[in-house]
Every structure is written in structure tokens, then in C-alpha cells.
Motif scaffolding. Sequence first.
Motif, PDB file in Angstrom:
ATOM      1  N   LYS A  99      34.648 111.525 -94.393  1.00 17.27           N
ATOM      2  CA  LYS A  99      35.657 112.555 -94.619  1.00 17.27           C
ATOM      3  C   LYS A  99      35.232 113.311 -95.870  1.00 17.27           C
ATOM      4  O   LYS A  99      35.059 112.725 -96.937  1.00 17.27           O
ATOM      5  CB  LYS A  99      37.042 111.942 -94.808  1.00 17.27           C
ATOM      6  CG  LYS A  99      38.138 112.981 -95.027  1.00 17.27           C
ATOM      7  CD  LYS A  99      39.484 112.332 -95.328  1.00 17.27           C
ATOM      8  CE  LYS A  99      40.093 111.710 -94.092  1.00 17.27           C
ATOM      9  NZ  LYS A  99      41.499 111.233 -94.362  1.00 17.27           N
ATOM     10  N   ILE A 101      35.463 116.018 -90.896  1.00 15.94           N
ATOM     11  CA  ILE A 101      35.138 114.654 -90.471  1.00 15.94           C
ATOM     12  C   ILE A 101      33.756 114.723 -89.818  1.00 15.94           C
ATOM     13  O   ILE A 101      33.615 115.168 -88.672  1.00 15.94           O
ATOM     14  CB  ILE A 101      36.166 114.086 -89.475  1.00 15.94           C
ATOM     15  CG1 ILE A 101      37.589 114.289 -89.995  1.00 15.94           C
ATOM     16  CG2 ILE A 101      35.858 112.611 -89.207  1.00 15.94           C
ATOM     17  CD1 ILE A 101      37.883 113.595 -91.298  1.00 15.94           C
ATOM     18  N   SER A 134      40.060 118.843 -90.157  1.00 12.27           N
ATOM     19  CA  SER A 134      41.487 118.563 -90.247  1.00 12.27           C
ATOM     20  C   SER A 134      41.994 119.187 -91.544  1.00 12.27           C
ATOM     21  O   SER A 134      41.737 118.677 -92.636  1.00 12.27           O
ATOM     22  CB  SER A 134      41.738 117.056 -90.247  1.00 12.27           C
ATOM     23  OG  SER A 134      43.111 116.777 -90.429  1.00 12.27           O
ATOM     24  N   HIS A 149      34.493 106.965 -96.305  1.00 12.34           N
ATOM     25  CA  HIS A 149      33.504 106.850 -95.233  1.00 12.34           C
ATOM     26  C   HIS A 149      33.603 105.483 -94.575  1.00 12.34           C
ATOM     27  O   HIS A 149      34.148 104.529 -95.147  1.00 12.34           O
ATOM     28  CB  HIS A 149      32.082 107.064 -95.773  1.00 12.34           C
ATOM     29  CG  HIS A 149      31.563 105.890 -96.556  1.00 12.34           C
ATOM     30  ND1 HIS A 149      31.872 105.691 -97.880  1.00 12.34           N
ATOM     31  CD2 HIS A 149      30.761 104.858 -96.189  1.00 12.34           C
ATOM     32  CE1 HIS A 149      31.298 104.585 -98.294  1.00 12.34           C
ATOM     33  NE2 HIS A 149      30.610 104.057 -97.303  1.00 12.34           N
ATOM     34  N   GLU A 155      39.688 119.508 -94.664  1.00 10.17           N
ATOM     35  CA  GLU A 155      38.732 118.400 -94.712  1.00 10.17           C
ATOM     36  C   GLU A 155      37.900 118.337 -93.432  1.00 10.17           C
ATOM     37  O   GLU A 155      38.393 118.604 -92.330  1.00 10.17           O
ATOM     38  CB  GLU A 155      39.469 117.077 -94.930  1.00 10.17           C
ATOM     39  CG  GLU A 155      40.163 117.011 -96.287  1.00 10.17           C
ATOM     40  CD  GLU A 155      41.064 115.796 -96.435  1.00 10.17           C
ATOM     41  OE1 GLU A 155      41.504 115.542 -97.586  1.00 10.17           O
ATOM     42  OE2 GLU A 155      41.345 115.117 -95.428  1.00 10.17           O
TER      43      GLU A 155
END
Length: 719
Positions: free
Chosen positions: A350, A286, A281, A360, A284
Amino acid sequence: MSKEVFEKRKKVIYDLICDPYYVPMKSKEIAMLLSVPKEEREELRNILQELVEEGKIQVNKKGKYKKGNGGFIRGTYRATQRGFGFVVPEGEEGKDIYISENYTNGALDQDDVDVVLVETKSEKTRSREGKIVRIVKRGIERVVGLYQKDKKKQYGFVIPDDVRFHKDIYIPVQKSKDAKSGDKVVVGLTSYGDEHHKPEGVITEVLGGHKEPGVDVLSIVKDYDLAVDFPEKVNNQALNVSQPVSQADCAGREDLRKLLTITIDGEDAKDLDDAITLEKSGDEYILGVHIADVTNYVQENSALDKEALKRGTSVYLVDRVIPMLPRTLSNGICSLNANEDRLTLSCIMKISKAGEVLEHRIVEGVICVNNRMTYTNVWKILEGESEELNQEYKELIPMLEKMKELSAILREKRKKRGSIDFDFPETKVILDDQGKPIDIKPYERNTATDIIEDFMLLANETVAEDYFWQEIPFVYRTHDVPQEDKVRSLATFINNFGYSMHIGQQDIKPMEIQKLLTKIEGSKEEGLISRLALRSMKQARYTPENTGHFGLAARYYTHFTSPIRRYPDLQIHRIIKDNIRGRMTKERREHYEKILPEVTKQSSAMERKAEEAERESIKLKKVEYMKGKEGEVFSGVISGMTKWGMYVELPNTVEGLVHLTNLTDDYYHYDETRYEMIGERLGRVYKLGQRVEVSLVNADIKTRTIDFILKKGDETKDV
């Protein structure tokens, strides 16, 4: 002599030896000083012996008595095949006591003993020396070996496989279990013998003829007392809990089944602990690390749980796997098999583009793996090695490329903080269908193995840091700072290759070792130096206290990612779930504080036993592979130096000894300060790391040893 008189004389003799003006004397000299009649001198020697055994006095190698160190030291005796051994004192890590062959007092490998220190000839000796004065508890109750029956008499003998057990074991014919000469057997010891009598035993199990396929490795299994079969109660319990995931099982769990999820493992793996999801995203990532929720099926204090704790770990031998849990669980409902709903404990993180975990969550989840991938196929896809695979898994390629991208970020971040990356190939032994070694080659790491390693390390660190700051009783994976002398030995060794490393006066930094590994990357000596660097490290272990992990340069570390095959992971999953569910009451905290010291001790001990058995099985097949190659010439590198010779390692990781007696062109002595073998007449010097050519002299399957001689000439053969 009455007990009262004995004790009075004992006090007189002890007071004499403790007198500040006393000069060490032999028993005969003490007798003359005290005017002890000749007929009573045997009693004097008995008194002196008792004082030695009590640790009140000690005797040096010349037989002279002096004041002791105030008591004996208790520890475990570890024998060597050469007759001498070492006592590992309780609570004194790294301070082993050398025991000469004359001072073993009948002790056998693994016995708990009391030892007194003896005076050495030189204060410059590198280790303490001692004498075993009492065997507190025998460490070995059973022995594996080769049975030989006397054709004419009603008895036989078992020759132990363990070369550290130096005596054959007498077996009366009625206790032989109808074993035949040449059978491998398990013997229960009924007597340990003495200087006049052999140990005696009863055969409890006949493993089969020593040449039958698989019997050689089975002998190692039995020698290390590794449990193979599960008790009926445990198997029944495993069958009862191995039910398909139901709606009720999923209640209260986070549904993660819509995420694109894969496992990446070796081609032969059947116990799949971990699955991965990854999305991006913006800048970042995930990352989801989804671990099999084994605790859902293995309840605390159940028969399954007690058996798992007893085993501690799965054992991966050269030709078989001995699982910690019954295969119904490990290969079945607990394994994250593709296209099947599975329960997990998931760490969802993340991560920034710099590799920092921004936030997290640790949740109970349910997943459904889309694809079961292998390291080889993922590597081929990422490196563009197979158009066919690219087509077959085209929907996975974007995620795999993101995984490669994130893995590189995490690896670089760890490297900058000083994490030591031992990037060297482990040994892979290729066996035929009869268990015979047909090839030995290194396991190669690749992009795919790096991805999984990096993601698992991150999850382990994240979970450990979380629970450390919550101050909840926990199991940590800790790795202490290495001993300075071992690191200095490594520094001396690498000088032979033109490398150097900085060692501070007060502190040893993992960054220095990582810098070294970076320098040698891609060099011919990379594998050798990496393995020797690893040997200089202390052994990692499980502890309830968080003391950090030196090798990873990590302040917080645990084992969270393999509960199918490691008990500590299973234990912390139980703690995490209690915490998630709001059940971490004062009573539960106290419960974990009580049990974790023993759990971590047992887990560390069983891990060491498993590793030793794994190494022995590989060593056995290496020797078997070299058998028949006597006279052939190989190129290698001097990998070790001792006063009895030089160890030479071949490119395929096979290692053998060039014995000092086989260096016939000169008289050589070992300079232990420079780690060199020096010829006195011609001045020829052999150093660690030096390339040499060797010829195979002997490959002894019984002792699992390989002997080389140095070979002159240009003709070499790489194995």
C-alpha cells in the motif's frame, strides 16, 4: 655447498641488508663487501633470489637489494595483451600491483601467485609495483583458439583467442582430435612451458570452422567455461516437476486470480519472472509485484538446485541465451505465461500519493496473467501512438495510466533522495540469420521500461528492509562508495563540457552524481558522460551483510524479482518461505548463516563472468560490423586517455583507439593530472570529451580491437 652452510650464509647476508647503516647494493657489490670468491658468486645470487622469493628482501629496477616488506603478497595475476599485468591481492580491493613484462616469471592470466613489492624510481607513481616470485596455482586449464596444422610435420599449434595468453600451444598430431587447419578448438593444457619451451596440450573439442555461423560466439562461451547443456539428471528432474498447477498446489496460498494481472517484457522474452497488479483506493495505490515461485520446483540441494548455484545466473549473449534453469522450467511452468495458473511469491504494497510504502505483505500466491504485454505496445498505448492497440487493450488502459502515474511518483522520490539514474542506451546489435552484424543501435528506454524498473526496485527495497529488521540471515545486493580518485577523474572529465560537481573532503554523495546526470539530460554528451560515471562506480555484489546501495542511495536492497535467472533471488525466496511457514528455527538460521557467505561469493563471481562474456560477445560483433569500413570517416568523442593513445567513441557506442604513434603532426605526451594529450611543438591539446573526426584504420576480429586515426576536414559520417 651443504644445506647448513647455505643457511648460515643466508643469515649473514640477510643481517647485512637489515643493518640500519646498509646502503642498497648490487649482488656484485655485496660479494666484494663480504669477500665472496668469484667461483662462489653464483651461489650468492641464489641466496639473494631465495630471500627475495621469501619476501625478506626486495630488489629495485637497478638490481640493488634492500630490506623487504616482511613477506610476499598473494593474489591473482591479470595479464594484458601488451605483456604486462596486475596482481589483484586477496582482500585488498582497489590496491592492484603492477607487474612489468620482465617480472611476470612465467605467470599467465588468472594464476594465483605470490608477489614481492619492488622499489620504483619515483614515489609519485600511481600504483605499487611488484615481481612475481612464485606461481601457487594455475588459473587456466583450458584454452580456446585457432588450430593450425604443419603440413610437413606431425604436429600443429593452437593460437589462443585470448590475447592475454601470449604463447601458441604445441599439439602433437595424435592429440589433435582430427582437427583441420582453421578450426576453432578447445585445448586442455598438459604443460605450461617455460622460457625455452611452448605450452603443450591436447584438443578436447572441435567447435567448427572459424568462419561457420555461430562458432565465433560459441568460442567465447567455451573460453569463459560457461555450461551450456544440462546434465541428464537435471533435465529429468525438470521434466518430472513441470506439472500443471493443481488444486493441491494452491492449498494454503492466497488466491489472486481475480486481480487484473499483466506482464510487461521485451518482445523476445520467454522467461517471464514478474507480473503486476495495481488498484487505487482514494489517494493510495495497492501495488502487487508477483514473482514466479521457482522454489516450489527447485528444492534445496536437489540436482536442479546445485546446477543453478553452479551457474549462478542466466547469460545473455549477443546471439543466444544460456539459461540458469532448463527451459522446461524457465520458459515453462515457472514462466508467468498468460491465461495459465502460476504459483508466486507476491509482495503487495500500500503506497501513499507521496510514494511511501505504508504497509506491505509478502505472501505465497496463485495468479493467472490476463495479458502478456510488451514494452513497445505499452509505450504506444500510454503515448497514444496506436489507436488499434488502444482498442485491443481498452480494458487495461485505466490500470496502465495508474502505473505510469505511480511510476513517476516513485522515480521522483528516489531522485530526491539522491538515487543515481543511469539513463543511457545500452548497445543492441542486429544480426542476420548467419549471425553477421547488420546494424548497431542503442536500446532506448521508455515509459514502459521505467514502470517495470520502478516497481521492481520498490519491491526489492521493501523486502530487504523487512528482513533486515527481522534479523533473519539474508542475501543483500550491496554497492559500496566509489573510490575518491575515480570520482575526481570524472569531475575533471566533465569540466571539458562545462559541467561541475561538488566532492566533499570526507564523503562522496550519490546526490552529486545524480545532479550531474540531471544537468546533462537531453544533451549530446549524455550517453558518454553517463557511461563514464557508471565506470567510476564500484561493482555491486551479493553479501550476507547489509551495507547499503550507494548507486540507489538505498539503506536496504536485495534481488527478489528474478529467481528464474538469478540464484540469489531463488535463495532468498527459500528463506522467505521458511519464515512465512514458521520454519525459521534456530537450526535453519544456523544453516543459512553457514551457507550464505559461499552462496553470495559464488553468485557474485558468476555474475561477473557472465557480464564479461556478454561484453566480449558485443565487442566481437562491433568489430565485425566495422570490418570493411576502413578509410571511412566518422564523428566521435574522446572517451578515454592513456599514455599509449586516445579512445574515441562513436554515437552508436563503438569505441576505438587513436594510437599515440598515429599522432604524427607533433610529439605528444599524456598529462595524467589533467587528462590531456599535449603536443610539445605546436601546443595542440586533446581533451576528454572533445569532439573529433576519425578514420577507421583497422578492425581486428582476433584481438577485438578497433584502430582509428584523426581525420581533418568537414566530411563526417555518423554510424
